[in-house]
Design a protein around this motif. Structure first.
Motif, PDB file in Angstrom:
ATOM      1  N   ASP A 129      68.312  57.024 -18.590  1.00 52.81           N
ATOM      2  CA  ASP A 129      69.263  56.610 -17.559  1.00 52.81           C
ATOM      3  C   ASP A 129      68.624  55.438 -16.816  1.00 52.81           C
ATOM      4  OD1 ASP A 129      70.812  56.278 -15.237  1.00 52.81           O
ATOM      5  OD2 ASP A 129      71.338  58.404 -15.178  1.00 52.81           O
ATOM      6  N   PRO A 130      69.171  54.219 -16.936  1.00 54.67           N
ATOM      7  CA  PRO A 130      68.519  53.069 -16.307  1.00 54.67           C
ATOM      8  C   PRO A 130      68.429  53.167 -14.793  1.00 54.67           C
ATOM      9  CG  PRO A 130      70.714  52.480 -17.116  1.00 54.67           C
ATOM     10  CD  PRO A 130      70.409  53.844 -17.659  1.00 54.67           C
ATOM     11  N   GLN A 131      69.228  54.030 -14.187  1.00 55.91           N
ATOM     12  CA  GLN A 131      69.192  54.173 -12.743  1.00 55.91           C
ATOM     13  C   GLN A 131      68.185  55.225 -12.286  1.00 55.91           C
ATOM     14  OE1 GLN A 131      73.346  54.819 -11.692  1.00 55.91           O
ATOM     15  NE2 GLN A 131      73.784  52.626 -11.861  1.00 55.91           N
ATOM     16  N   ILE A 132      67.582  55.925 -13.243  1.00 54.18           N
ATOM     17  CA  ILE A 132      66.617  56.981 -12.940  1.00 54.18           C
ATOM     18  C   ILE A 132      65.197  56.597 -13.344  1.00 54.18           C
ATOM     19  CG2 ILE A 132      65.929  59.352 -13.533  1.00 54.18           C
ATOM     20  CD1 ILE A 132      68.280  59.215 -11.620  1.00 54.18           C
ATOM     21  N   ILE A 133      65.049  55.893 -14.443  1.00 57.53           N
ATOM     22  CA  ILE A 133      63.715  55.656 -15.007  1.00 57.53           C
ATOM     23  C   ILE A 133      62.865  54.791 -14.075  1.00 57.53           C
ATOM     24  CG2 ILE A 133      64.552  55.910 -17.357  1.00 57.53           C
ATOM     25  CD1 ILE A 133      63.640  52.518 -16.777  1.00 57.53           C
ATOM     26  N   THR A 134      61.546  54.958 -14.180  1.00 52.97           N
ATOM     27  CA  THR A 134      60.603  54.146 -13.412  1.00 52.97           C
ATOM     28  C   THR A 134      59.499  53.572 -14.280  1.00 52.97           C
ATOM     29  OG1 THR A 134      59.277  56.108 -12.871  1.00 52.97           O
ATOM     30  CG2 THR A 134      60.983  55.465 -11.292  1.00 52.97           C
ATOM     31  N   GLY A 135      59.449  53.938 -15.565  1.00 56.84           N
ATOM     32  CA  GLY A 135      58.346  53.545 -16.425  1.00 56.84           C
ATOM     33  C   GLY A 135      58.640  52.337 -17.299  1.00 56.84           C
ATOM     34  N   ILE A 136      57.570  51.678 -17.741  1.00 57.03           N
ATOM     35  CA  ILE A 136      57.695  50.514 -18.616  1.00 57.03           C
ATOM     36  C   ILE A 136      58.167  50.908 -20.013  1.00 57.03           C
ATOM     37  CG2 ILE A 136      56.409  48.603 -19.684  1.00 57.03           C
ATOM     38  CD1 ILE A 136      54.577  48.715 -17.195  1.00 57.03           C
ATOM     39  N   PRO A 137      57.668  52.002 -20.621  1.00 53.13           N
ATOM     40  CA  PRO A 137      58.150  52.363 -21.970  1.00 53.13           C
ATOM     41  C   PRO A 137      59.654  52.578 -22.012  1.00 53.13           C
ATOM     42  CG  PRO A 137      56.143  53.581 -21.444  1.00 53.13           C
ATOM     43  CD  PRO A 137      56.582  52.910 -20.181  1.00 53.13           C
ATOM     44  N   GLU A 138      60.187  53.244 -20.994  1.00 53.70           N
ATOM     45  CA  GLU A 138      61.629  53.481 -20.953  1.00 53.70           C
ATOM     46  C   GLU A 138      62.397  52.159 -20.835  1.00 53.70           C
ATOM     47  OE1 GLU A 138      59.554  57.131 -19.399  1.00 53.70           O
ATOM     48  OE2 GLU A 138      59.385  54.984 -19.065  1.00 53.70           O
ATOM     49  N   ALA A 139      61.882  51.245 -20.029  1.00 53.32           N
ATOM     50  CA  ALA A 139      62.558  49.962 -19.856  1.00 53.32           C
ATOM     51  C   ALA A 139      62.585  49.170 -21.160  1.00 53.32           C
ATOM     52  CB  ALA A 139      61.869  49.149 -18.758  1.00 53.32           C
ATOM     53  N   ARG A 140      61.499  49.251 -21.938  1.00 52.94           N
ATOM     54  CA  ARG A 140      61.465  48.538 -23.234  1.00 52.94           C
ATOM     55  C   ARG A 140      62.567  49.056 -24.155  1.00 52.94           C
ATOM     56  NH1 ARG A 140      56.279  48.657 -26.509  1.00 52.94           N
ATOM     57  NH2 ARG A 140      57.147  46.798 -27.489  1.00 52.94           N
ATOM     58  N   ILE A 141      62.728  50.357 -24.192  1.00 52.22           N
ATOM     59  CA  ILE A 141      63.752  50.947 -25.064  1.00 52.22           C
ATOM     60  C   ILE A 141      65.147  50.587 -24.572  1.00 52.22           C
ATOM     61  CG2 ILE A 141      64.730  53.134 -25.866  1.00 52.22           C
ATOM     62  CD1 ILE A 141      61.839  54.286 -25.677  1.00 52.22           C
ATOM     63  N   LEU A 142      65.349  50.664 -23.257  1.00 52.28           N
ATOM     64  CA  LEU A 142      66.682  50.408 -22.704  1.00 52.28           C
ATOM     65  C   LEU A 142      67.144  48.976 -22.946  1.00 52.28           C
ATOM     66  CD1 LEU A 142      66.619  52.447 -19.398  1.00 52.28           C
ATOM     67  CD2 LEU A 142      68.274  52.666 -21.263  1.00 52.28           C
ATOM     68  N   ARG A 143      66.219  48.061 -23.112  1.00 50.48           N
ATOM     69  CA  ARG A 143      66.631  46.679 -23.378  1.00 50.48           C
ATOM     70  C   ARG A 143      67.245  46.521 -24.762  1.00 50.48           C
ATOM     71  NH1 ARG A 143      62.222  45.726 -19.684  1.00 50.48           N
ATOM     72  NH2 ARG A 143      63.097  44.664 -17.865  1.00 50.48           N
ATOM     73  N   ALA A 144      67.088  47.523 -25.613  1.00 54.71           N
ATOM     74  CA  ALA A 144      67.805  47.533 -26.887  1.00 54.71           C
ATOM     75  C   ALA A 144      69.190  48.148 -26.729  1.00 54.71           C
ATOM     76  CB  ALA A 144      67.008  48.314 -27.935  1.00 54.71           C
ATOM     77  N   LEU A 145      69.334  49.087 -25.805  1.00 57.22           N
ATOM     78  CA  LEU A 145      70.561  49.876 -25.687  1.00 57.22           C
ATOM     79  C   LEU A 145      71.540  49.345 -24.647  1.00 57.22           C
ATOM     80  CD1 LEU A 145      68.837  53.385 -25.754  1.00 57.22           C
ATOM     81  CD2 LEU A 145      70.232  52.396 -27.582  1.00 57.22           C
ATOM     82  N   CYS A 146      71.055  48.587 -23.685  1.00 54.91           N
ATOM     83  CA  CYS A 146      71.889  48.129 -22.576  1.00 54.91           C
ATOM     84  C   CYS A 146      71.626  46.653 -22.309  1.00 54.91           C
ATOM     85  CB  CYS A 146      71.585  48.927 -21.297  1.00 54.91           C
ATOM     86  SG  CYS A 146      71.694  50.722 -21.471  1.00 54.91           S
ATOM     87  N   GLU A 147      72.588  46.016 -21.670  1.00 50.71           N
ATOM     88  CA  GLU A 147      72.421  44.610 -21.308  1.00 50.71           C
ATOM     89  C   GLU A 147      73.021  44.373 -19.935  1.00 50.71           C
ATOM     90  OE1 GLU A 147      72.710  40.986 -24.104  1.00 50.71           O
ATOM     91  OE2 GLU A 147      74.690  41.112 -23.163  1.00 50.71           O
ATOM     92  N   GLY A 148      72.293  43.641 -19.095  1.00 49.00           N
ATOM     93  CA  GLY A 148      72.754  43.340 -17.759  1.00 49.00           C
ATOM     94  C   GLY A 148      73.468  42.005 -17.676  1.00 49.00           C
ATOM     95  N   LEU A 149      73.775  41.616 -16.466  1.00 47.76           N
ATOM     96  CA  LEU A 149      74.446  40.339 -16.242  1.00 47.76           C
ATOM     97  C   LEU A 149      73.598  39.182 -16.749  1.00 47.76           C
ATOM     98  CD1 LEU A 149      75.556  41.081 -12.583  1.00 47.76           C
ATOM     99  CD2 LEU A 149      77.106  40.911 -14.550  1.00 47.76           C
TER     100      LEU A 149
END
Length: 527
Positions: free
Chosen positions: A40-60
């Protein structure tokens, strides 16, 4: 002839893709160090999670392949003459991975969710530059339509700011600004419920270049190319397998065996051999991160700044980086790396063992006598253990202080430092290319102020920095804030990160950015 017949089925299997005219799928294997805490991008705080989310989600806005800001879901944006309003025009072809249109209203609803206090989002304060965001988050405002988040048209998003914030576009690349699928979240559970199972593989819906195919603890997390992504024609990889491997030695062996294309890190002892023997596989890149040890200032004796400064001044950072970490890291004598985003910072303290011993004696612990045995917490990883052992020895030798080392698995460690605060001193890391984000987290009551430290003068300077009419004036306030941090030392800066990583020659187009935010859509694999 019998031998040829025995091998014929294997040859046929190997030749089948070529005979059929279809190439083998391009599957990238990536080490991410740990099992993700959440997706959940609004819950995570770690770098590993952010790396994965950049494959699954895209921001403005995203970090592009060249390391600079680039359009994401927003195909263009404008800033008003007074700097108080940003208007984003979204791509009309943008879709969620379930095929639903992605609109400006989805972004507004996502921002309302992260600012809902019941969700407990630790990075919600990153949205505070927008009018009304803080008041809504703190319960002083209940009508979200009165905030500065607005969707006047289906593909037009407008953000109205409290004051000009030249760093806001950089903030928009971070996970907390990503859209989340409220139409899915509401179906699975309450939108403000931490742990809502919408992020499980069977429910997950994103808007990125890849979709979630499989995620089970202890196993590779698998993402597959999304058929609904607006830029799908440019995506080259078919799948990415993110491998949770905490042991850097195991990760390096898998790389040598050809089972990983990209590692999370490199064991310190292996850096020199790779430099000599396989320099094309070793990359050591700049990284916008600070490695530090944070005090729990709620607990004595760490509520005494003399104790905190004594421990900080006793460290030999040059020896730690040269002989322990060995990745070309820069010893840190400030909270923000000088030169980051043009910030003209400078060292705010220096190592001084003699002054450290004087401070410790003044605090009532001459030669370390009477000092309570303390614990140093770190998350399980070889590089953290090695550094903690070196620090332990240094404090014993210079200050006469005994330190017990405690390691915890990633998700337990995150809960300890972020929620229960059941620690005395803990390893920390913070990664951002924006000086403001390094400094704002130490304000009183900030959700990521793990130290529990408070200083009214620091808070006033942060407010003055936000209100500064020019970048130069803002940076002046930052330097004053760094001086306070050096005097109070709620955390011990150790070094400014580099990112040592092993990259297979088969990987094309990949590079490390200051926030490790390279877009996976731009990566390719050579056969």
């Amino acid at each position: 002839m019998r031998a040829l017949l025995r091998w014929f089925p294997l040859w046929l299997a190997l030749l089948a893709p070529a005979l059929a005219g279809s190439p083998s799928p391009k599957v990238l294997h990536v080490g991410v160090g740990v099992d993700p805490q959440d997706l959940d991008p609004q819950i995570i705080t770690g770098i590993p999670e952010a790396r994965i989310l950049r494959a699954l989600c895209e921001g403005l806005v995203i970090i592009g392949p060249d390391g600079n800001l680039a359009p994401g879901v927003a195909q263009s944006w404008e800033t008003s003459a007074d700097g108080l309003q940003l208007t984003f025009r979204l791509r009309p072809e943008a879709r969620w991975s379930d095929g639903q249109p992605l609109t400006a209203r989805d972004f507004v609803a996502s921002y309302q969710r992260i600012l809902t206090a019941g969700l407990g989002a630790r990075n919600a304060e990153r949205l505070y530059p927008v009018v009304g965001a803080e008041d809504y988050h703190r319960g002083r405002l209940t009508d979200f339509s009165r905030t500065g988040f607005a969707a006047p048209e289906a593909h037009l998003l407008r953000l109205t700011l409290r004051q000009p914030a030249t760093f806001l576009l950089q903030l928009l690349t971070m996970p907390e600004w990503l859209p989340v699928p409220l139409h899915v979240i509401n179906r699975v559970g309450r939108p403000d419920q931490p742990g809502n199972r919408w992020t499980r593989a069977e429910h997950f819906v994103g808007n990125g270049a890849f979709t979630l195919r499989a995620w089970r603890p202890g196993q590779p997390l698998i993402v597959a190319r999304s058929p609904t992504y607006w830029g799908r024609a440019t995506v080259r990889l078919d799948e990415i397998h993110f491998h949770p491997i905490e042991d850097a030695g195991v990760e390096e062996r898998l790389f040598r065996q050809g089972r990983l294309h990209l590692t999370q890190t490199v064991p310190a002892a292996k850096i020199a051999p790779y430099r000599r023997e396989q320099p094309d596989s070793l990359r050591i890149d700049p990284f916008g991160g600070l490695y530090y040890y944070v005090f729990n200032t709620r607990r004595p004796p760490f509520d005494d700044s003399r104790v905190r400064r004594a421990l900080a001044l006793a460290l030999d950072r040059e020896a730690l980086t040269r002989y322990v970490s060995q990745g070309g890291e820069e010893p840190a004598y400030s909270a923000v790396r000088p030169g980051l985003a043009g910030y003209p910072g400078a060292p705010t303290f220096r190592a001084d063992p003699a002054e450290a011993r004087r401070l410790l004696a003044a605090a009532g612990f001459p030669g370390g006598r009477g000092f309570p045995r303390m614990e140093l917490l770190y998350n399980t990883a070889e590089q953290h253990r090695a550094l903690a052992e070196a620090v332990q020895q240094r404090w014993r030798r210079e200050l006469g202080i005994e330190v017990t080392l405690l390691n915890q698995e990633w998700t337990v460690y995150l809960d300890t430092i972020n929620r229960s605060h059941a620690f005395q001193l803990a390893r920390g890391g913070w990664v951002t290319a924006e000086p403001h984000i390094h400094l704002e987290r130490w304000q009183t009551g900030h959700a990521t102020n793990q130290a529990g430290w408070s200083h009214a003068g620091y808070d006033r300077l942060l407010a003055a920095a936000l209100a500064a009419p020019t970048t130069a004036e803002r940076y002046t306030r930052y330097r004053e804030m760094e001086t306070i941090l050096a005097e109070e030392m709620p955390f011990i800066p150790v070094y400014f990160h580099t990112l040592p990583r092993l990259v297979s020659p088969k990987v094309l187009g990949y590079r490390t950015t200051l926030e490790d935010a390279f877009p996976w859509a731009a990566v390719d694999l050579r056969p």
